[in-house]
Every structure is written in structure tokens, then in C-alpha cells.
Design an enzyme around this catalytic site. Structure first.
Site, PDB file in Angstrom:
ATOM      1  N   GLU A 163      -3.697   0.131  -9.022  1.00 18.86           N
ATOM      2  CA  GLU A 163      -2.578   1.005  -9.367  1.00 18.86           C
ATOM      3  C   GLU A 163      -1.411   0.123  -9.833  1.00 18.86           C
ATOM      4  O   GLU A 163      -1.046  -0.833  -9.139  1.00 18.86           O
ATOM      5  CB  GLU A 163      -2.134   1.831  -8.155  1.00 18.86           C
ATOM      6  CG  GLU A 163      -3.106   2.954  -7.807  1.00 18.86           C
ATOM      7  CD  GLU A 163      -2.695   3.730  -6.558  1.00 18.86           C
ATOM      8  OE1 GLU A 163      -2.857   4.960  -6.559  1.00 18.86           O
ATOM      9  OE2 GLU A 163      -2.251   3.113  -5.569  1.00 18.86           O
ATOM     10  N   SER A 202       0.830  -1.207   0.000  1.00 16.40           N
ATOM     11  CA  SER A 202       0.000   0.000   0.000  1.00 16.40           C
ATOM     12  C   SER A 202       0.861   1.252   0.000  1.00 16.40           C
ATOM     13  O   SER A 202       0.416   2.315  -0.407  1.00 16.40           O
ATOM     14  CB  SER A 202      -0.857   0.079   1.267  1.00 16.40           C
ATOM     15  OG  SER A 202      -1.571  -1.084   1.489  1.00 16.40           O
ATOM     16  N   HIS A 243      -1.169  -2.674  -7.051  1.00 12.89           N
ATOM     17  CA  HIS A 243      -1.876  -2.322  -5.823  1.00 12.89           C
ATOM     18  C   HIS A 243      -3.379  -2.465  -6.006  1.00 12.89           C
ATOM     19  O   HIS A 243      -4.042  -1.579  -6.555  1.00 12.89           O
ATOM     20  CB  HIS A 243      -1.503  -0.886  -5.412  1.00 12.89           C
ATOM     21  CG  HIS A 243      -2.115  -0.462  -4.120  1.00 12.89           C
ATOM     22  ND1 HIS A 243      -2.525   0.821  -3.868  1.00 12.89           N
ATOM     23  CD2 HIS A 243      -2.409  -1.163  -2.996  1.00 12.89           C
ATOM     24  CE1 HIS A 243      -3.038   0.896  -2.659  1.00 12.89           C
ATOM     25  NE2 HIS A 243      -2.973  -0.298  -2.111  1.00 12.89           N
ATOM     26  N   ASN A 258      -3.518   6.177  -1.808  1.00 11.24           N
ATOM     27  CA  ASN A 258      -3.216   6.200  -0.377  1.00 11.24           C
ATOM     28  C   ASN A 258      -2.647   7.523   0.097  1.00 11.24           C
ATOM     29  O   ASN A 258      -2.742   7.863   1.263  1.00 11.24           O
ATOM     30  CB  ASN A 258      -2.283   5.045   0.002  1.00 11.24           C
ATOM     31  CG  ASN A 258      -3.100   3.861   0.487  1.00 11.24           C
ATOM     32  OD1 ASN A 258      -4.070   4.036   1.215  1.00 11.24           O
ATOM     33  ND2 ASN A 258      -2.736   2.678   0.069  1.00 11.24           N
TER      34      ASN A 258
HETATM   35  P1  NAI Z   1      -3.353  -9.770   6.216  1.00 12.86           P
HETATM   36  O1  NAI Z   1      -2.746  -9.579   7.557  1.00 12.86           O
HETATM   37  O2  NAI Z   1      -4.809 -10.050   6.087  1.00 12.86           O
HETATM   38  O3  NAI Z   1      -2.585 -10.971   5.433  1.00 12.86           O
HETATM   39  C1  NAI Z   1      -1.187 -11.069   5.377  1.00 12.86           C
HETATM   40  C2  NAI Z   1      -0.838 -12.545   5.264  1.00 12.86           C
HETATM   41  O4  NAI Z   1       0.559 -12.680   4.983  1.00 12.86           O
HETATM   42  C3  NAI Z   1      -1.108 -13.345   6.543  1.00 12.86           C
HETATM   43  O5  NAI Z   1      -1.976 -14.428   6.251  1.00 12.86           O
HETATM   44  C4  NAI Z   1       0.277 -13.847   6.970  1.00 12.86           C
HETATM   45  O6  NAI Z   1       0.262 -15.141   7.550  1.00 12.86           O
HETATM   46  C5  NAI Z   1       1.017 -13.841   5.649  1.00 12.86           C
HETATM   47  N1  NAI Z   1       2.466 -13.748   5.759  1.00 12.86           N
HETATM   48  C6  NAI Z   1       3.204 -13.002   6.616  1.00 12.86           C
HETATM   49  N2  NAI Z   1       4.522 -13.179   6.362  1.00 12.86           N
HETATM   50  C7  NAI Z   1       4.613 -14.038   5.317  1.00 12.86           C
HETATM   51  C8  NAI Z   1       5.689 -14.596   4.587  1.00 12.86           C
HETATM   52  N3  NAI Z   1       6.962 -14.288   4.904  1.00 12.86           N
HETATM   53  N4  NAI Z   1       5.425 -15.443   3.577  1.00 12.86           N
HETATM   54  C9  NAI Z   1       4.131 -15.764   3.255  1.00 12.86           C
HETATM   55  N5  NAI Z   1       3.072 -15.270   3.928  1.00 12.86           N
HETATM   56  C10 NAI Z   1       3.305 -14.408   4.940  1.00 12.86           C
HETATM   57  O7  NAI Z   1      -2.925  -8.474   5.374  1.00 12.86           O
HETATM   58  P2  NAI Z   1      -3.654  -7.826   4.093  1.00 12.86           P
HETATM   59  O8  NAI Z   1      -4.655  -6.839   4.536  1.00 12.86           O
HETATM   60  O9  NAI Z   1      -4.044  -8.912   3.164  1.00 12.86           O
HETATM   61  O10 NAI Z   1      -2.437  -6.995   3.462  1.00 12.86           O
HETATM   62  C11 NAI Z   1      -1.431  -7.619   2.679  1.00 12.86           C
HETATM   63  C12 NAI Z   1      -0.716  -6.565   1.853  1.00 12.86           C
HETATM   64  O11 NAI Z   1      -1.666  -5.908   1.013  1.00 12.86           O
HETATM   65  C13 NAI Z   1      -0.011  -5.491   2.659  1.00 12.86           C
HETATM   66  O12 NAI Z   1       1.162  -5.106   1.990  1.00 12.86           O
HETATM   67  C14 NAI Z   1      -1.014  -4.353   2.652  1.00 12.86           C
HETATM   68  O13 NAI Z   1      -0.436  -3.093   2.832  1.00 12.86           O
HETATM   69  C15 NAI Z   1      -1.595  -4.502   1.253  1.00 12.86           C
HETATM   70  N6  NAI Z   1      -2.938  -3.947   1.055  1.00 12.86           N
HETATM   71  C16 NAI Z   1      -3.904  -4.076   2.030  1.00 12.86           C
HETATM   72  C17 NAI Z   1      -5.168  -3.546   1.819  1.00 12.86           C
HETATM   73  C18 NAI Z   1      -6.248  -3.673   2.853  1.00 12.86           C
HETATM   74  O14 NAI Z   1      -7.249  -2.947   2.749  1.00 12.86           O
HETATM   75  N7  NAI Z   1      -6.130  -4.549   3.838  1.00 12.86           N
HETATM   76  C19 NAI Z   1      -5.492  -2.820   0.577  1.00 12.86           C
HETATM   77  C20 NAI Z   1      -4.440  -2.826  -0.401  1.00 12.86           C
HETATM   78  C21 NAI Z   1      -3.202  -3.347  -0.139  1.00 12.86           C
END
Ligand code: NAI
Length: 284
Positions: free
Chosen positions: A151, A118, A139, A189
Site C-alpha cells: 500500500e 500498519s 506498507h 488492515n
Molecule cells: P519487530 O519488532 O520485528 O522489529 C522492530 C525493530 O525495530 C526491532 O529490531 C527494534 O530493535 C527496532 N527498533 C526499535 N526502535 C528503534 C529505533 N528508534 N531505531 C531503530 N530501530 C529501532 O517489528 P516488525 O514486525 O518488523 O514491525 C515493524 C513495523 O512494520 C511496525 O510499524 C509494524 O506495524 C509494521 N508492519 C508489521 C507487519 C507484521 O506482520 N509484523 C506487517 C506490516 C507492517
């Protein structure tokens, strides 16, 4: 197109949504998460949503056919044959760089490595690889299966062909690609930071309540208020985004996070995903 494989690393909120988007569009999808339970939950969430889509008549084929195109990966190295890998792990530069180092070692030279970050620098993530020209930002927005915008971010050393190929992938799944530069928060963002920050200041200064701010902004035409939206996004994710944009702009006060954010995250009130954020979702 359909004979290409797309691998998604991280099966959380965004990763499982992105995996669904590509599977529905006909791609073979491989999904990986470092936590086995998170991978299970991610696959389960996709199965439920795809079935609901079919029930509402919004799926052109049998849900089982879509789900059959998604396979879990036992190790990140299984992403090797993918044409595109999209990383959606936690918003931490050290963790993302480690994932990209491993992907770079595992994948063929033609594979495009994309990050769903993000707010972190695509260029800094790409620097962990030997192929920064094949690294881009993709993104997606939350919820990925619903939100049309993506994006497409060119890092400092991304090859124009890699960025063009990423744009084509976005178009192939029926989304709207917007090209952005690798600047903190990209476009959406960055614009969104004052939306959340000023709302938090208004509540912190006791000018209005959380409910009032959300209600008024919705009456003004926003689909969701800033607090409802933070609960949907995840307060931890939103705080991490604000913090990293603030730091990336060398502590420009325009982007300074609010203490309420840190307090809520420290309390484990992360929004919908924990049943409690600015509002409650646990029936209490
Ligand atoms: P989340 O916390 O729901 O999921 C992240 C996942 O990554 C978890 O299941 C975790 O176990 C896994 N993980 C952590 N370290 C790991 C590794 N080394 N190898 C493989 N898996 C690993 O987070 P979310 O919300 O899905 O965010 C993920 C990314 O997307 C972040 O970079 C965030 O900034 C971005 N993002 C999030 C948005 C949102 O609204 N939540 C919107 C757009 C982008």
C-alpha cells in the site's frame, strides 16, 4: 535504479524482509537497528533466505552478490545519501516521530522518507519533519519477500511527485502498488480488523475453538486462519494495530480489541517469534 541507495531503519521481521526485497532487485541497501543484536539477527535471516532462494533456483545471481549489496549502518545518520529511506521500527508514534526527526536532519532534501506503519497516521509521522511533502507510507506485508502487495499511502501533505516516485520504487522491486489514503488501518488492515476481532469473540464466547475457527476458514478458502495469521504477524504487532485503529476511530466499538489479545501479549506469547502464541512452535 541500481545506482540508488535505499536505507531501511529497523531490522526486525519487516525491516530485514524489505532490505532483502531491494537488494534482490539490485539496489544498494543500508540497514540500521537501534539494537545491535537485532541488526545481526536481521542480516543473518536475510543471508539464510537468500541462500534458500538460490538453492530453489529462484535467484538470478549468486547469493553472495545480493548479500554484498547490503551493508549495516552503525548510526541512523548514515542514511544521508539514500534516495529512499523506509522506516520499519516498532509501531509506536513517539518512536517513529523521533526516527523521522533524526532522518529529516540527516538526509538531503530530495530523499523520500517512507514509513512501513500498519496503522499509524502517515500525516502525524510526517509532522515531525520539515519536509512532510517528501513523506509517504509504504506498507509492505508479511513476509515482505513473498507478499506482492504494497500500500502506497499519501499523507495529508505528501507531494503527488513523492507518491508517484514511491509507486515507481515499488514497481521496480516487482511488487504491486496500491494507492491508499491516510485513514486508520488504510485498506487492508481496516478490512482485517473484524476478521481477527470476530474470531477472538467466537473463541471468547466459546462458540468454537481456535483450531476449529482456523480449520473452517481455511476450508472456506482463506490461505491461513485468523489465529495462525496472528502467530505469524506477531500478537504484539497485531494488538498494537487493532488498538491504534480503535483509538483513531474514537473508540468505535466495531474496532474494539479483545481481552484475549492483551492477555496473550502480557504473557509474552507473541507467536512464532517467541515460540508460543495461539499455537506452539517450540516443539512442546
Ligand atoms: P519487530 O519488532 O520485528 O522489529 C522492530 C525493530 O525495530 C526491532 O529490531 C527494534 O530493535 C527496532 N527498533 C526499535 N526502535 C528503534 C529505533 N528508534 N531505531 C531503530 N530501530 C529501532 O517489528 P516488525 O514486525 O518488523 O514491525 C515493524 C513495523 O512494520 C511496525 O510499524 C509494524 O506495524 C509494521 N508492519 C508489521 C507487519 C507484521 O506482520 N509484523 C506487517 C506490516 C507492517
Amino acid at each position: 535504479m541500481a545506482n540508488e541507495t535505499v536505507a531501511v531503519i529497523g531490522a526486525g521481521t519487516m525491516g530485514n524482509g524489505i532490505a532483502e526485497v531491494f537488494a534482490v532487485a539490485g539496489y544498494a541497501v543500508r540497514l540500521y537497528d537501534a539494537a545491535g543484536a537485532a541488526l545481526e539477527r536481521g542480516l543473518q535471516a536475510i543471508a539464510e533466505r537468500v541462500k534458500k532462494r538460490a538453492e530453489r533456483g529462484r535467484l538470478a545471481e549468486d547469493p553472495a552478490a545480493v548479500l554484498a549489496r547490503i551493508a549495516p549502518m552503525a548510526a541512523l545518520e548514515e542514511a544521508a545519501g539514500a534516495a529512499l529511506v523506509i522506516e520499519a521500527v516498532v509501531e509506536r508514534l513517539d518512536v517513529k516521530r523521533e526516527v523521522f526527526r533524526a532522518l529529516d536532519a540527516a538526509c538531503g532534501p530530495e530523499t523520500i522518507l517512507a514509513t512501513n506503519t500498519s496503522s499509524l497516521s502517515v500525516t502525524e509521522i510526517a509532522a515531525a519533519t520539515t519536509r512532510p511533502e517528501r513523506v509517504v507510507g509504504l506498507h509492505f506485508f508479511n513476509p515482505a519477500p513473498v507478499m506482492p502487495l504494497v500500500e502506497v499511502i499519501a499523507g495529508k501533505f505528501s507531494a503527488p511527485e513523492a507518491v508517484d516516485a514511491a509507486v515507481r520504487f515499488v514497481e521496480a522491486v516487482g511488487k504491486v502498488p496500491i494507492r491508499a489514503q491516510d485513514t486508520p488501518g488504510f485498506i487492508v488492515n481496516r478490512v482485517a480488523r473484524p476478521f481477527y476481532n470476530e474470531a477472538l469473540r467466537i473463541v471468547g464466547d466459546r462458540v468454537a475453538t481456535i483450531e476449529q475457527v482456523d480449520r473452517i476458514l481455511k476450508a472456506a478458502g482463506f490461505r491461513m486462519g485468523p489465529f495462525e495469521l496472528q502467530d505469524l504477524i506477531g500478537l504484539d504487532i497485531n494488538f498494537a494495530t487493532t488498538t491504534s485503529v480503535y483509538e483513531a476511530f474514537f473508540h468505535d466499538p466495531r474496532f474494539r480489541p479483545h481481552p484475549i489479545q492483551r492477555m496473550m501479549v502480557s504473557a509474552g506469547a507473541l507467536g512464532r517469534k517467541t515460540g508460543r502464541g495461539y499455537y506452539r512452535y517450540d516443539g512442546e
